[in-house]
Write a protein that holds these residues in place. Sequence first.
Motif, PDB file in Angstrom:
ATOM      1  N   HIS A 115      38.218  45.298  31.398  1.00 26.84           N
ATOM      2  CA  HIS A 115      37.196  44.537  30.961  1.00 26.84           C
ATOM      3  C   HIS A 115      35.963  45.216  31.606  1.00 26.84           C
ATOM      4  O   HIS A 115      34.804  44.936  31.259  1.00 26.84           O
ATOM      5  N   GLY A 116      36.085  46.649  32.101  1.00 29.12           N
ATOM      6  CA  GLY A 116      34.908  47.300  32.660  1.00 29.12           C
ATOM      7  C   GLY A 116      34.181  46.545  33.921  1.00 29.12           C
ATOM      8  O   GLY A 116      33.105  47.104  34.191  1.00 29.12           O
ATOM      9  N   ILE A 117      34.775  45.643  34.463  1.00 30.33           N
ATOM     10  CA  ILE A 117      34.372  44.799  35.682  1.00 30.33           C
ATOM     11  C   ILE A 117      34.104  45.760  37.032  1.00 30.33           C
ATOM     12  O   ILE A 117      35.141  46.310  37.507  1.00 30.33           O
ATOM     13  N   GLU A 118      32.938  45.706  37.642  1.00 29.06           N
ATOM     14  CA  GLU A 118      32.692  46.819  38.707  1.00 29.06           C
ATOM     15  C   GLU A 118      32.347  45.972  39.958  1.00 29.06           C
ATOM     16  O   GLU A 118      32.376  46.591  40.871  1.00 29.06           O
ATOM     17  N   GLY A 119      32.546  44.559  39.994  1.00 34.49           N
ATOM     18  CA  GLY A 119      32.070  43.681  40.981  1.00 34.49           C
ATOM     19  C   GLY A 119      32.668  42.435  40.952  1.00 34.49           C
ATOM     20  O   GLY A 119      32.834  41.851  39.813  1.00 34.49           O
ATOM     21  N   LEU A 120      32.813  41.743  42.064  1.00 36.65           N
ATOM     22  CA  LEU A 120      33.259  40.325  42.108  1.00 36.65           C
ATOM     23  C   LEU A 120      32.584  39.347  42.906  1.00 36.65           C
ATOM     24  O   LEU A 120      32.270  39.878  44.229  1.00 36.65           O
ATOM     25  N   VAL A 121      32.509  38.228  42.722  1.00 37.73           N
ATOM     26  CA  VAL A 121      32.116  37.253  43.503  1.00 37.73           C
ATOM     27  C   VAL A 121      33.205  35.918  43.642  1.00 37.73           C
ATOM     28  O   VAL A 121      33.707  35.377  42.504  1.00 37.73           O
ATOM     29  N   ALA A 122      33.455  35.940  44.958  1.00 37.19           N
ATOM     30  CA  ALA A 122      34.739  35.262  45.123  1.00 37.19           C
ATOM     31  C   ALA A 122      34.268  33.771  45.755  1.00 37.19           C
ATOM     32  O   ALA A 122      33.942  33.995  46.797  1.00 37.19           O
ATOM     33  N   ILE A 123      34.464  32.582  45.139  1.00 36.64           N
ATOM     34  CA  ILE A 123      34.184  31.373  45.935  1.00 36.64           C
ATOM     35  C   ILE A 123      35.191  30.722  46.136  1.00 36.64           C
ATOM     36  O   ILE A 123      36.129  30.366  45.565  1.00 36.64           O
ATOM     37  N   GLY A 124      35.323  30.384  47.561  1.00 32.99           N
ATOM     38  CA  GLY A 124      36.501  29.782  48.183  1.00 32.99           C
ATOM     39  C   GLY A 124      36.801  29.796  49.600  1.00 32.99           C
ATOM     40  O   GLY A 124      35.484  30.016  50.240  1.00 32.99           O
ATOM     41  N   GLY A 125      37.464  29.893  50.384  1.00 27.33           N
ATOM     42  CA  GLY A 125      37.722  29.859  51.827  1.00 27.33           C
ATOM     43  C   GLY A 125      38.666  30.745  52.409  1.00 27.33           C
ATOM     44  O   GLY A 125      38.617  31.965  51.901  1.00 27.33           O
TER      45      GLY A 125
END
Length: 324
Positions: free
Chosen positions: A92-102
């Motif tokens: 998907h060409g994704i270069e960065g992530l934002v992870a919401i959790g603990g």
Amino acid sequence: MKKIAVFTSGGDSPGMNACIRAVVRTGIYHGLDVYSIMYGYDGMIRGEIKKMQAHSVSNILQRGGTILKSARSENFLTKEGRKKAYDQLVNHGIEGLVAIGGDGTFTGAKVFFEEYGIPTVGCPGTIDNDIFGTDFTIGFDTAVNTALEAIDKIRDTAAAHDRIFFIEVMGRDSGYIGIECGIGGGAELVMVPETKTKIHDVVRSLKGLRKSKTSSIIIVAEGDEEGGASEVMEKVKAQFKNEDKEFKVTTLGHIQRGGSPTAKDRILGSRTGMAAVEGLLKGESNCMAGVIHDRVVYTSFEDCISKEKPLKEDYLRLQEILSI
């Protein structure tokens, strides 16, 4: 960086949707393509990834839970699972992530970054408020207020019948919900994992309080060393065999996780969501965006996971003084 993705993982918490909304709209504001990943790491492995628009997150700010769903992933714990997740992101060409959790979410993100190097910034989404690197976590304030509403109602019936109520709140490893509910709800005693409260101490306190009070509220965090509210109640009740006293138990359970987020959680979710995206654009990675003393800070996942966040000593003292 042109494409980023956001996902939620672990237990849901009120304010996660506000955070998702902030991530999507901040990314679009800065000219990024923003994608959502459904069902956390499991959805990443399966490729449940779709592009988001600004209107994709309309009318979600006030909703509890998470529109991206959440799931715990056994597959992501394996190298094979993480490789599949990486391949999906590359496709998907994704270069960065934002992870919401603990903690669990950040542990997975840390390992994933170390193996594949995809920049990741986390947002602290958990009702327990047990993550190092932020004064408060998304959902904590709502959970406390939800529990307090129930405690206030229980107090009414406890007073009407001269009963002793043991109320169990969430907090397997953390007593933050318990201590704030104790102070805010006027509890006579609070039992949390961070302090050692023996049954004989509870009995002694209750017998001492009878001189001035006919009813009592005892808050028990689910992770207390003496057990949950039901177990604690049975142990205490055994010490009052020959006395005419009525004991009751209420377990608040998952009611604390749901509901419309408070203003505080909406704003915290929005601030950390924006900070996560702008952090990625500034080169931040393998870290969490939190708020300390009303300022956004970035704390490494390693510190978030490994460092303890102790209860405030003045809260414990305040509870003790006000319960007399």
